[in-house]
Design a protein around this motif. Sequence first.
Motif, PDB file in Angstrom:
ATOM      1  N   MET A 168      52.168  16.204  17.058  1.00  0.00           N
ATOM      2  CA  MET A 168      50.908  16.149  17.810  1.00  0.00           C
ATOM      3  C   MET A 168      50.393  17.556  18.100  1.00  0.00           C
ATOM      4  O   MET A 168      51.160  18.440  18.495  1.00  0.00           O
ATOM      5  N   PRO A 169      49.077  17.819  17.908  1.00  0.00           N
ATOM      6  CA  PRO A 169      48.503  19.125  18.259  1.00  0.00           C
ATOM      7  C   PRO A 169      48.713  19.433  19.735  1.00  0.00           C
ATOM      8  O   PRO A 169      48.739  18.517  20.578  1.00  0.00           O
ATOM      9  N   ASP A 170      48.832  20.713  20.063  1.00  0.00           N
ATOM     10  CA  ASP A 170      49.110  21.116  21.441  1.00  0.00           C
ATOM     11  C   ASP A 170      48.052  20.614  22.416  1.00  0.00           C
ATOM     12  O   ASP A 170      48.367  20.183  23.527  1.00  0.00           O
ATOM     13  N   ALA A 171      46.774  20.682  22.015  1.00  0.00           N
ATOM     14  CA  ALA A 171      45.690  20.241  22.899  1.00  0.00           C
ATOM     15  C   ALA A 171      45.790  18.744  23.183  1.00  0.00           C
ATOM     16  O   ALA A 171      45.610  18.289  24.327  1.00  0.00           O
ATOM     17  N   THR A 172      46.082  17.972  22.163  1.00  0.00           N
ATOM     18  CA  THR A 172      46.222  16.522  22.326  1.00  0.00           C
ATOM     19  C   THR A 172      47.415  16.196  23.207  1.00  0.00           C
ATOM     20  O   THR A 172      47.365  15.305  24.066  1.00  0.00           O
ATOM     21  N   LYS A 173      48.495  16.938  22.982  1.00  0.00           N
ATOM     22  CA  LYS A 173      49.708  16.738  23.771  1.00  0.00           C
ATOM     23  C   LYS A 173      49.456  17.043  25.251  1.00  0.00           C
ATOM     24  O   LYS A 173      49.863  16.279  26.142  1.00  0.00           O
TER      25      LYS A 173
ATOM     26  N   THR B 146      57.485   8.724  20.060  1.00  0.00           N
ATOM     27  CA  THR B 146      58.820   9.164  19.640  1.00  0.00           C
ATOM     28  C   THR B 146      58.846  10.693  19.604  1.00  0.00           C
ATOM     29  O   THR B 146      57.786  11.349  19.556  1.00  0.00           O
ATOM     30  N   PRO B 147      60.029  11.302  19.625  1.00  0.00           N
ATOM     31  CA  PRO B 147      60.106  12.762  19.529  1.00  0.00           C
ATOM     32  C   PRO B 147      59.426  13.301  18.271  1.00  0.00           C
ATOM     33  O   PRO B 147      58.816  14.378  18.301  1.00  0.00           O
ATOM     34  N   GLU B 148      59.498  12.543  17.182  1.00  0.00           N
ATOM     35  CA  GLU B 148      58.855  12.973  15.941  1.00  0.00           C
ATOM     36  C   GLU B 148      57.332  12.962  16.083  1.00  0.00           C
ATOM     37  O   GLU B 148      56.646  13.891  15.622  1.00  0.00           O
TER      38      GLU B 148
END
Length: 436
Positions: A192-197, A185-187
């Motif tokens: 989510m951390p940038d690296a994980t994303k 979801t957008p939330e």
Amino acid sequence: MQVTNQMGDQHEVPTEEGVGNGKKYLLPFILITSLFFLWGMAHGLDGILIPHLKKACQLNNRQSTLIDTSIFFAYFIMAIPAGMIIKKIGYKNSIITGLLVFASGAFLFVPAANSTNFELFLFALFVIGCGLTILETSANPYAAILGPAKSSSNRLNLAASFNGLAVTIAPYLGGVFILSGINYTPEQMAAMPDATKAAYFLEEASAVKLPYIILGSILVLVAIVFYFMHLPSMVSKETENEVKPGFFSVLKFSHLSWAVVAQFFYVGAQVCVTSFFIRIAQKEAGLDEKTAAFYLTAYGFLFMAGRFSGTLFLKFIKDYILLSVYCVISVLLCLVAIYGSGIYIIYALGGIGFFMSIMFPTIFSLGLVGLKSNTETGSSWLVMSIVGGAILPYGMGTLIDMKHDDIQAGYIIPLVCFLVILFFGLVGHKVKTVES
């Protein structure tokens, strides 16, 4: 009948009945039919790519339709050069060229996925579209003429049935090997951390690499087979000295002009229906991504069934009559998709797949009736009209965004398309004599 050219090579001379009859043309027809299957795989995967890259590259509806725009805009750009290529190097060498260009685009998916670069994906799809344009400009008229002229619609529909088979298989393979079934979801994405994303986006994008590497490799192998095979030439003494109108003058054949218009709207309608199939299945029918892909596979099966059954029906029903009846039914099913609810929307879209299955090859063969030496030019126009698949889905995506993600409202676009095709089936297909 065979003639000998200045080089001393013998080649087949088509008559009004076509290139020829008999078992000697069975293998060439099978080889040509394999091309219909291969470009069906490319288009069948588009319905998977749109929701997948929308997620992996964080796109809105309008941006995601650029996937369609890239591949189908290539038809518009390459249609005239494709016709020139055929006249310059012949059908066989043009087919080989188209296969290799198609393969190059497939292999470009690897660097695009490694960089999660949406623009590079679009370029790869444009290259694929260029290859497909050359193939379709070559294979469609070749399949139509490879036998008696009176059965050209039947023959083209039979070859196109294997395109329908690919449309069935491609979504299934895409659902298994490309779609992960993981949606945040957008939330959840915001938390989510940038690296994980970044890792998640890279993993999603990388899922396309293996399927397209395999597809590209198969295309190269098929090109090698064509290189070593003999194909009858489409050269005729009756037409080689015939005065040919220019590229635009051939549109004086009114049935060809209307076929170009009808084909523009048909391809637009087909791409619109499949491009938002998974999204409408998720949003309106409450299906998850994997299940929606399964229903898209079922849609492909109905499309294939429509092609095979349509080939049978055309033995007993005039092609323009069957085309008109199928258009009326498709309009009614579009109304169900627009105003219906739940799983019935998906059933209606599946029905549209069945009834629009014969439209492309039937429009194509009706548009080429009586063109003789102008067949290549007419074919270029009909292939160029495939640009409808680039323009109309973009309009549909824009409309959906304007309607605040109301996907059902977008299906007014294919409804209008089927009304235009209905006019062609009732009136526009009629052949009128053109004075020299």
